[in-house]
Scaffold this active site. Structure first.
Site, PDB file in Angstrom:
ATOM      1  CG  ASP A  64      31.867  -0.517  21.099  1.00 16.49           C
ATOM      2  OD1 ASP A  64      30.971  -0.220  20.281  1.00 16.49           O
ATOM      3  OD2 ASP A  64      31.724  -1.390  21.969  1.00 16.49           O
ATOM      4  CG  HIS A  65      30.087  -1.692  16.979  1.00 15.32           C
ATOM      5  ND1 HIS A  65      30.139  -1.859  18.338  1.00 15.32           N
ATOM      6  CD2 HIS A  65      29.591  -2.846  16.480  1.00 15.32           C
ATOM      7  CE1 HIS A  65      29.708  -3.067  18.646  1.00 15.32           C
ATOM      8  NE2 HIS A  65      29.360  -3.689  17.530  1.00 15.32           N
ATOM      9  CG  ASP A 119      26.954  -5.855  21.152  1.00 13.59           C
ATOM     10  OD1 ASP A 119      27.398  -5.257  20.162  1.00 13.59           O
ATOM     11  OD2 ASP A 119      27.371  -6.981  21.508  1.00 13.59           O
ATOM     12  NE  ARG A 379      27.725 -13.613  16.732  1.00 11.77           N
ATOM     13  CZ  ARG A 379      26.850 -12.774  17.250  1.00 11.77           C
ATOM     14  NH1 ARG A 379      26.787 -11.546  16.801  1.00 11.77           N
ATOM     15  NH2 ARG A 379      25.997 -13.175  18.158  1.00 11.77           N
ATOM     16  CB  SER A 534      24.525  -9.167  15.578  1.00 10.48           C
ATOM     17  OG  SER A 534      23.736  -8.566  14.579  1.00 10.48           O
ATOM     18  NE  ARG A 536      24.545  -6.065  12.189  1.00  7.40           N
ATOM     19  CZ  ARG A 536      25.408  -6.869  11.587  1.00  7.40           C
ATOM     20  NH1 ARG A 536      25.174  -7.322  10.378  1.00  7.40           N
ATOM     21  NH2 ARG A 536      26.525  -7.221  12.200  1.00  7.40           N
TER      22      ARG A 536
HETATM   23 FE1  F3S Z   1      32.450  -5.435  19.051  1.00  7.56          FE
HETATM   24 FE2  F3S Z   1      32.828  -7.740  17.873  1.00  7.56          FE
HETATM   25 FE3  F3S Z   1      32.178  -7.645  20.365  1.00  7.56          FE
HETATM   26  S1  F3S Z   1      31.783  -6.012  17.013  1.00  7.56           S
HETATM   27  S2  F3S Z   1      31.017  -5.797  20.674  1.00  7.56           S
HETATM   28  S3  F3S Z   1      34.058  -6.854  19.473  1.00  7.56           S
HETATM   29  S4  F3S Z   1      31.390  -9.087  18.841  1.00  7.56           S
END
Ligand code: F3S
Length: 640
Positions: A64-65, A119, A379, A534, A536
């Site tokens: 999804d990213h 995540d 964010r 995050s 990450r």
């Molecule tokens: Fe994607 Fe933003 Fe959520 S990168 S998982 S929509 S915080």
């Protein structure tokens, strides 16, 4: 003594430790999720463990990213994720199906289950009563291998909701109000458990928005009871059999209680560049808006977008205000399409984007230079939008849609009647067939890799005495975006650690990577809340590859701290925060690492004879992991 929901779930999944706040507990994990940005590495780590198939009840690999396919890197990663999932017994969600948290809520999350995800917004599933936590990719890889997940036993905060949302106030405003009161550090070591008479009227998507953004409080997770609303949601999703009631005992005791009267809430907005810089929308009246973006894992549900369509219907956004909408899943998109709600969006001038994270991580849709962007996301860190001087404000979908029409901040008192609160249509379409379920016989599945997928390097053990220079000194509230910026170019390198490491701190200090190369080893000096943001793990893996041996800080964010441990970087805490001023970039440090004990202190000396005392909050096991050179080494050696 009665039990909270949190205690009930932890007790049921406890494999080690005692449920005493602050003490380490090991939890059996029922479900995992990974997304492509962090998950490719998690899957490489899972492979490195070498156990073959996942041992959870369910593991899902979402893409999804990085769904934009510019060049071979992202599509190669997607193919790798599809094939490694099939080989390992995991479910695969292809690019464009939706955002991991929205999809997981709709299709897989279960009340009472434990879920960890690579995540930080995995707590979204707390909206349905899952105990859902964001974790480093390696922790997720280990959970997929059937290992326990270790956390300090959290304190439990009861958020007592009274009253009912009225007018333009939305679920988003509940969590913005909490952020206003508690700040981005207010939730560390805590679970926020929602209770009280105000819960009953909140829909599952509203609850999921609130638990999603509990991550911004720094919380371990947030959770709602599983009640009639949960049952309604699960039945609509065709998963009525997954419902179990889950409520706290009437005499449950909590470590803290916070009250929010929903009836008193009005539209709120978080101002640049922190989610806790919250004010009332009306306080900004008159400020011009260049862009509105509706979507992300926080606010992209059917109800968010139906309300958006209702607000925009028959109207037009001004030419100077760009409006982008990213539905959270193809299920949401199908429901909008069936009800004829796509046309009003298009006619209002909105750009309809793919069902993915998109602009949330600067994957397209960046604001103009110094532009004001009102986003429904979670964010608004500086530069995260892809425009370094972009001014990002966070608000609900209803607020963002209404402001998009005005082209400037306006007083909600002038907005007219709010749209009706909606939940789900009578008939909810399924998208279950879009997921790729693993075959029963996996012997013929070949895991396909590309040139950008580079196997993990082995890391050295920690030496008895670390001698290294301070090669970077940074301020308070350094985020993982500061450590490793987001954006298409950089995140495409996520399965290639040598390449992605070249961007570590690149937007904070361009010379850092060069200094690390020159010296081979180094130490980072930071302030409070270092590594917030995050999950990450590349923000730890990258520095480790460059040779960072330790970070010395006033305080650390939870997930980043875990990632530092996992990759063998010493997380050291200044006993006296004033010593931050005593150390400078360029100082030669001598760290007697072999003298460290869990929670004990050591004295670090500098070449010029200064001495500062540092401590740590490491458990015995965590210290052993760091001494082994990281968790993968420790697991292979049978120490963890
Ligand atoms: Fe994607 Fe933003 Fe959520 S990168 S998982 S929509 S915080």
């Amino acid at each position: 003594m009665g039990k909270s929901i949190t205690h009930k779930i932890i007790e049921k999944h406890l494999v080690s430790g005692e449920m005493v706040a602050g003490q380490e507990v090991g939890l059996r994990i029922d479900q995992t999720l990974t997304q492509d940005a962090t998950g490719t590495m998690a899957w490489l780590q899972f492979e490195a463990i070498g156990i073959g198939e996942v041992r959870t009840d369910l593991s899902v690999s979402y893409v999804d990213h990085n769904t934009l396919q510019m060049g071979f890197r992202n599509p190669d990663d997607h193919r790798y994720l599809r094939t490694v999932a099939a080989k390992s017994g995991a479910v695969f969600s292809p690019a464009g199906t939706g955002i991991c948290h929205q999809l997981h809520l709709e299709n897989f999350a279960k009340p009472g289950a434990t879920l960890i995800g690579s995540d930080s917004h995995t707590p979204t599933a707390g909206g349905i009563g899952s105990m859902a936590m964001g974790a480093g990719g390696l922790s997720v890889a280990l959970a997929m291998a059937g290992e326990a997940y270790f956390i300090p036993m959290p304190k439990v905060v009861k958020v007592e909701l009274t009253g009912e949302l009225t007018g333009w106030a939305a679920g988003k405003d509940v969590i913005l109000e909490l952020l206003r009161r508690l700040t981005v550090k207010g939730g560390v070591g805590k679970v926020f458990e929602y209770a009280g008479p105000g819960v009953a009227a909140l829909s599952v998507p509203d609850r999921a928005t609130i638990t999603n953004m509990g991550a911004e409080l720094g919380a371990t997770t947030s959770i709602f009871p599983s009640d009639d609303k949960t049952k309604f949601f699960l039945e609509k999703m065709g998963r009525g059999e997954d419902f179990v009631e889950l409520i706290a005992d009437a005499d449950a005791e909590y470590d803290e209680v916070i009250e929010i009267n929903l009836s008193e809430l009005e539209p709120l907005v978080a101002q640049p560049h922190m989610p806790d810089q919250v004010c009332k929308v009306k306080e900004l009246a008159g400020k011009k808006i260049d862009q509105c973006a509706i979507g992300s894992c926080t606010n992209s549900s059917y109800s968010d977008l139906k309300n958006t369509a209702q607000i925009l219907s028959g109207k037009m956004t001004p030419a100077e205000t760009d409006l982008m909408i990213s539905p959270g899943s193809k299920q949401v998109m199908k429901m909008l399409a069936r009800e004829g709600l796509i046309e009003p969006l298009l006619d209002a001038g909105a750009r309809l984007l793919e069902c993915s994270c998109g602009p949330c991580i600067g994957m397209g849709g960046s604001p103009v230079s110094a532009g004001v962007s009102v986003r429904t996301f979670n964010r608004n860190f500086e530069g995260r939008s892809g425009t370094q001087d972009g001014q990002v404000y966070l608000a609900s979908a209803q607020t963002a849609a209404r402001l998009a029409l005005d082209g400037e901040f306006t007083d909600p008192a002038t907005w007219g009647p709010a749209p009706e609160r909606v939940e789900l249509p009578e008939d909810v379409p399924s998208i279950r067939d879009l997921f790729v379920f693993p075959p029963a016989d996996k012997s013929a599945v070949e895991i396909l890799r590309g040139p950008n997928i580079v196997a993990l390097e082995d890391f050295d053990k920690l030496s008895d005495t670390v001698e290294a220079k301070v090669l970077l000194k940074v301020e308070d509230n350094i985020t993982t975006d500061h450590i490793l910026p987001a954006g298409a170019e950089i995140t495409a390198l996520r399965s290639n650690i040598p390449a992605i490491s070249q961007y570590i701190f690149s937007r904070v200090d361009e010379g850092f990577v060069g200094r690390m190369k020159e010296h081979g080893t180094g130490v980072i000096l930071g302030g409070d809340n270092y590594g917030q943001g995050s999950s990450r793990e590349h923000a730890a893996l990258g520095p480790r590859h460059l040779g960072v041996k330790a970070v010395i800080v006033k305080s650390l964010a939870r997930i980043h701290r875990a990632n530092l441990v996992n990759f063998g970087i010493l997380p050291l805490l200044l006993v006296d925060p004033a010593d931050y001023d005593a150390l400078s970039e360029g100082d030669d440090l001598i760290i007697p690492a072999n003298a460290m004990t869990p929670g004990g202190t050591i004295d670090i000396t500098t070449g010029s004879g200064k001495s500062v005392t540092v401590t740590n909050d490491l458990t015995k096991k965590e210290l052993e992991i760091i001494q082994s050179g990281g968790l993968l080494n420790a697991v292979r050696e049978g120490q963890a």
